[in-house]
Design a protein around this motif. Sequence first.
Motif, PDB file in Angstrom:
ATOM      1  N   GLY A 111     -84.941  84.464   7.107  1.00  0.00           N
ATOM      2  CA  GLY A 111     -84.579  84.671   5.715  1.00  0.00           C
ATOM      3  C   GLY A 111     -85.113  85.974   5.144  1.00  0.00           C
ATOM      4  O   GLY A 111     -85.523  86.026   3.981  1.00  0.00           O
ATOM      5  N   LEU A 112     -85.110  87.033   5.938  1.00  0.00           N
ATOM      6  CA  LEU A 112     -85.604  88.329   5.461  1.00  0.00           C
ATOM      7  C   LEU A 112     -84.620  88.892   4.435  1.00  0.00           C
ATOM      8  O   LEU A 112     -83.433  89.051   4.715  1.00  0.00           O
ATOM      9  N   ARG A 113     -85.114  89.155   3.241  1.00  0.00           N
ATOM     10  CA  ARG A 113     -84.260  89.737   2.205  1.00  0.00           C
ATOM     11  C   ARG A 113     -84.335  91.261   2.320  1.00  0.00           C
ATOM     12  O   ARG A 113     -85.420  91.841   2.313  1.00  0.00           O
ATOM     13  N   VAL A 114     -83.146  91.874   2.375  1.00  0.00           N
ATOM     14  CA  VAL A 114     -83.046  93.312   2.614  1.00  0.00           C
ATOM     15  C   VAL A 114     -82.118  93.925   1.583  1.00  0.00           C
ATOM     16  O   VAL A 114     -80.992  93.435   1.366  1.00  0.00           O
ATOM     17  N   GLY A 115     -82.556  95.002   0.933  1.00  0.00           N
ATOM     18  CA  GLY A 115     -81.707  95.698  -0.019  1.00  0.00           C
ATOM     19  C   GLY A 115     -80.617  96.487   0.675  1.00  0.00           C
ATOM     20  O   GLY A 115     -80.831  97.099   1.732  1.00  0.00           O
ATOM     21  N   VAL A 116     -79.413  96.474   0.071  1.00  0.00           N
ATOM     22  CA  VAL A 116     -78.269  97.216   0.611  1.00  0.00           C
ATOM     23  C   VAL A 116     -77.545  97.909  -0.544  1.00  0.00           C
ATOM     24  O   VAL A 116     -77.662  97.498  -1.706  1.00  0.00           O
ATOM     25  N   PRO A 117     -76.781  98.953  -0.248  1.00  0.00           N
ATOM     26  CA  PRO A 117     -76.157  99.741  -1.320  1.00  0.00           C
ATOM     27  C   PRO A 117     -74.927  99.095  -1.938  1.00  0.00           C
ATOM     28  O   PRO A 117     -74.518  99.505  -3.027  1.00  0.00           O
ATOM     29  N   THR A 118     -74.331  98.086  -1.290  1.00  0.00           N
ATOM     30  CA  THR A 118     -73.132  97.463  -1.863  1.00  0.00           C
ATOM     31  C   THR A 118     -73.171  95.963  -1.643  1.00  0.00           C
ATOM     32  O   THR A 118     -73.659  95.478  -0.611  1.00  0.00           O
ATOM     33  N   ALA A 119     -72.661  95.223  -2.607  1.00  0.00           N
ATOM     34  CA  ALA A 119     -72.484  93.782  -2.434  1.00  0.00           C
ATOM     35  C   ALA A 119     -71.246  93.529  -1.590  1.00  0.00           C
ATOM     36  O   ALA A 119     -70.436  94.420  -1.352  1.00  0.00           O
ATOM     37  N   LEU A 175     -72.314  88.665   7.137  1.00  0.00           N
ATOM     38  CA  LEU A 175     -73.215  88.150   6.100  1.00  0.00           C
ATOM     39  C   LEU A 175     -72.758  88.652   4.736  1.00  0.00           C
ATOM     40  O   LEU A 175     -72.142  89.714   4.625  1.00  0.00           O
ATOM     41  N   ARG A 176     -73.070  87.883   3.681  1.00  0.00           N
ATOM     42  CA  ARG A 176     -72.667  88.280   2.333  1.00  0.00           C
ATOM     43  C   ARG A 176     -73.869  88.809   1.573  1.00  0.00           C
ATOM     44  O   ARG A 176     -74.908  88.151   1.466  1.00  0.00           O
ATOM     45  N   ALA A 177     -73.709  90.009   1.051  1.00  0.00           N
ATOM     46  CA  ALA A 177     -74.730  90.618   0.204  1.00  0.00           C
ATOM     47  C   ALA A 177     -74.443  90.282  -1.247  1.00  0.00           C
ATOM     48  O   ALA A 177     -73.294  90.397  -1.711  1.00  0.00           O
ATOM     49  N   GLU A 178     -75.478  89.872  -1.961  1.00  0.00           N
ATOM     50  CA  GLU A 178     -75.348  89.511  -3.348  1.00  0.00           C
ATOM     51  C   GLU A 178     -75.776  90.667  -4.254  1.00  0.00           C
ATOM     52  O   GLU A 178     -76.621  91.488  -3.894  1.00  0.00           O
ATOM     53  N   THR A 179     -75.174  90.695  -5.428  1.00  0.00           N
ATOM     54  CA  THR A 179     -75.566  91.704  -6.415  1.00  0.00           C
ATOM     55  C   THR A 179     -76.941  91.384  -6.959  1.00  0.00           C
ATOM     56  O   THR A 179     -77.252  90.222  -7.247  1.00  0.00           O
ATOM     57  N   GLY A 180     -77.775  92.411  -7.080  1.00  0.00           N
ATOM     58  CA  GLY A 180     -79.128  92.220  -7.609  1.00  0.00           C
ATOM     59  C   GLY A 180     -80.061  93.278  -7.054  1.00  0.00           C
ATOM     60  O   GLY A 180     -80.043  93.563  -5.848  1.00  0.00           O
ATOM     61  N   GLN A 181     -80.832  93.876  -7.933  1.00  0.00           N
ATOM     62  CA  GLN A 181     -81.733  94.935  -7.502  1.00  0.00           C
ATOM     63  C   GLN A 181     -82.777  94.397  -6.511  1.00  0.00           C
ATOM     64  O   GLN A 181     -83.411  93.379  -6.751  1.00  0.00           O
ATOM     65  N   TRP A 182     -82.922  95.104  -5.392  1.00  0.00           N
ATOM     66  CA  TRP A 182     -83.927  94.739  -4.410  1.00  0.00           C
ATOM     67  C   TRP A 182     -84.241  95.968  -3.545  1.00  0.00           C
ATOM     68  O   TRP A 182     -83.341  96.623  -3.033  1.00  0.00           O
ATOM     69  N   GLN A 183     -85.512  96.286  -3.440  1.00  0.00           N
ATOM     70  CA  GLN A 183     -85.974  97.412  -2.622  1.00  0.00           C
ATOM     71  C   GLN A 183     -85.253  98.717  -2.985  1.00  0.00           C
ATOM     72  O   GLN A 183     -84.897  99.519  -2.128  1.00  0.00           O
ATOM     73  N   GLY A 184     -85.008  98.873  -4.297  1.00  0.00           N
ATOM     74  CA  GLY A 184     -84.370 100.089  -4.760  1.00  0.00           C
ATOM     75  C   GLY A 184     -82.880 100.146  -4.538  1.00  0.00           C
ATOM     76  O   GLY A 184     -82.256 101.189  -4.781  1.00  0.00           O
ATOM     77  N   PHE A 222     -80.370 109.823   5.328  1.00  0.00           N
ATOM     78  CA  PHE A 222     -81.337 108.770   5.611  1.00  0.00           C
ATOM     79  C   PHE A 222     -81.946 108.255   4.310  1.00  0.00           C
ATOM     80  O   PHE A 222     -82.180 109.037   3.370  1.00  0.00           O
ATOM     81  N   ALA A 223     -82.211 106.955   4.254  1.00  0.00           N
ATOM     82  CA  ALA A 223     -82.943 106.388   3.112  1.00  0.00           C
ATOM     83  C   ALA A 223     -83.759 105.190   3.584  1.00  0.00           C
ATOM     84  O   ALA A 223     -83.239 104.288   4.269  1.00  0.00           O
ATOM     85  N   TRP A 224     -85.057 105.211   3.247  1.00  0.00           N
ATOM     86  CA  TRP A 224     -85.861 104.019   3.504  1.00  0.00           C
ATOM     87  C   TRP A 224     -85.385 102.872   2.612  1.00  0.00           C
ATOM     88  O   TRP A 224     -85.121 103.059   1.440  1.00  0.00           O
ATOM     89  N   VAL A 225     -85.268 101.706   3.181  1.00  0.00           N
ATOM     90  CA  VAL A 225     -85.117 100.485   2.411  1.00  0.00           C
ATOM     91  C   VAL A 225     -86.476  99.800   2.316  1.00  0.00           C
ATOM     92  O   VAL A 225     -86.949  99.447   1.237  1.00  0.00           O
ATOM     93  N   ASP A 226     -87.135  99.663   3.462  1.00  0.00           N
ATOM     94  CA  ASP A 226     -88.503  99.149   3.477  1.00  0.00           C
ATOM     95  C   ASP A 226     -89.210  99.751   4.677  1.00  0.00           C
ATOM     96  O   ASP A 226     -89.014  99.318   5.814  1.00  0.00           O
ATOM     97  N   GLY A 227     -90.026 100.776   4.410  1.00  0.00           N
ATOM     98  CA  GLY A 227     -90.800 101.391   5.473  1.00  0.00           C
ATOM     99  C   GLY A 227     -92.254 101.005   5.439  1.00  0.00           C
ATOM    100  O   GLY A 227     -93.055 101.542   6.216  1.00  0.00           O
TER     101      GLY A 227
END
Length: 749
Positions: A681-689, A718-727, A640-645
């Motif tokens: 348009g909620l921006r959410v961090g993910v582990p891979t682009a 959906l396409r995830a872009e490279t870039g640090q977000w929410q760890g 488990f990992a929080w992205v935004d808790g």
Amino acid sequence: MTTPTATPAPLPVDADTLAAVAEGRHHDPHAVLGAHPHPDGAAVTYRALRPFASAVTVVRDGDGERIELVHERDGVFVGAGPLPRRAGVPAGDYRLEVTYPGEAGEDVVEVHDDAYRHLPTLGELDLHLIGEGRHERLWEVLGARVRRDGSGGLVGTSFAVWAPNARAVRVVGDFNGWTGRTHAMRSLGSSGVWELLVPGVEHGARYKYEVLGADGAWQQNADPLARWTEVPPATASRVLESDYAFTDEEWMERRRTTDPHERPLSIYEVHLGSWRPGLSYVELAEQLVEYVTWQGFTHVEFLPVAEHPFGGSWGYQVTGYYAPTSRFGTPDEFKHLVDALHAAGIGVLVDWVPAHFPKDAWALGRFDGTPLYEHADPQRGEHPDWGTYVFDFGRTEVRNFLVANALYWIGEFHVDGLRVDAVASMLYRDYSREDGQWTPNVHGGNHDLEAISFLKEVNSTVYRVHPGVLMIAEESTAFSGVSAPVDAGGLGFGKKWNMGWMHDTLAYLSEDPVNRRWHHDQWTFSMVYAYSENYVLPLSHDEVVHGKGSLLGKISGDHRQKLATLRAYYAYMWAHPGKQLLFMGGEYGQPTEWSEERGLDWAASWDDAHRGVQLTVRELNALYRAKPALWSADHSPEGFAWVDGGDADGNTLVFLRRPADGQGGAPLLNITNLSGAMRHGLRVGVPTAGEWTVVLDTDSTDFHGDGRREQAGQPEVLRAETGQWQGQPAYLTVDVPALSTLWLEPHAG
């Protein structure tokens, strides 16, 4: 000329002993009744108790010798004869030819086997193990067991019961007109066990034990180890000779070799009497199996099926610990239900109640005229909340009764685990007691050390004898180590219900979305302690009874908002670390409080909006089984990992689930929006682009939701872009409908 042999005189018995035997109150009737060789080895005395007979004759099987008995007193007949002339013919191999006066003046002659010619059916090893509290197959030596000879012919039924303080015990039943004096049992010494084989009694016979207690009163009691009973409110025990042959060998072998704690576990909790009222075990084996298979749960959990006198207790006040309730059929038909569930790939859990038992005078309470199964100290032997007795967990025979009972349900009925009820009430001497109503333990504390020791023993024994099963605790306090191994200082359960998660999240949902920002910690606090135990997340029957309303009724909003919130809540629950349990009716959002008298409101499931909840749960179960990220690392922080808790103002939670090493499969992203507005348009961090696929949207029209993403033409990939977000090293942008949960995973294509 041959001199006739003189008829030998019978062995004498003093008048007091003979009176006790005649009245059925002697502790060792076999010492008087039956066949007794003379000290000189030349003759044998026969005594028989036949109160209404006019004549009794012993007919020896081996040599045909007939020995006429004479009436001695109060239905006792006696006579003596020579030992059998042929070598190897036992003097005790005989039948009784009994003459009774007929109604029309004609005598009626019947031939009977004699209960008092048979040897004890318990051996020294059995009695030794019972005395030490270590007989792990107690049900095979106590209770009622049909006995057959070497060719399969019926001999009778042996009865055995533990009543160490009784002055006398006798068997009464429909085979003796419920008149106990003719079937007094013998005491097997210091073991406290009383035993008798009654010839001719077979499967289906009704019986009880008539106990002359230490208090001098006779009391008819049901058999504590009865494996079958009458249908309540009748209270007699019944003799059972099971002939059921299970067909689940493949399931049982897989169970023995598989660790259930690291497998999918989504549980459908069922009260058999009200799931669809009126169904038998056999009918449930068709309808319940079909439904649970379609719904996709991995296991069912039955509220207690052990026999209980009051249906409104739902089985939680047990009088027949070894007997499946007869309300729905026979014990073999219950086995058929388990077998059918296994054939469909569905595991079976049963609620088990070792904490307390009811005070019904015909059951376990004051069984031999003294506190026997219950603790003698009222402060420890009576439960103030439930008006019941509490087991004496420090007594070896009582512990044996309960440990063997756990083994019995798992071994004899192939159930795959036990959910142990009311564990918290067992752990503390001061549970529901005020100052002055409880006594500290030897260390001055409030822990019940004997109960704790018992729980460790039963868990250790079950896991040793039946590897691959589950022991689950319903424990509502912060007691440490409930699901830790015994050798690490824990209680040894495999799982524990997470009552805190249930109460916190339901409280959060009861708030209007505009107020939820002030209660965000109720939604997230469970992850602070998520790995302190191996948890099951329960939405159980306890939350939908006694004025608490339905799950749907606890949620803020109008009817459609409640249903949308429930779908989103279930998806969040299935994604949360821990296993899932849902009480029947919850899967379609039953609108009314559960009543065991009315049964479920199945008509609600025909409504499209409620059927949408049902379809959501079905899809959750299918995805859950298919995606190791959701179950393979439930008890490890790596899963488990929080992205935004922390998005309290947005009422939104975002977290990742990851599969355990070696399991394969992709990570899964959970986004739950319990606000009243769509998150555009909620921006959410993910582990891979790269591409991420929406695998679940609880707002979808497939689930009779509003389909707001579908209406807006938003893509499922959906396409995830490279870039640090929410760890995280990448991010994606997604619209999340109000009161919904989305699941996404990296695109496999």
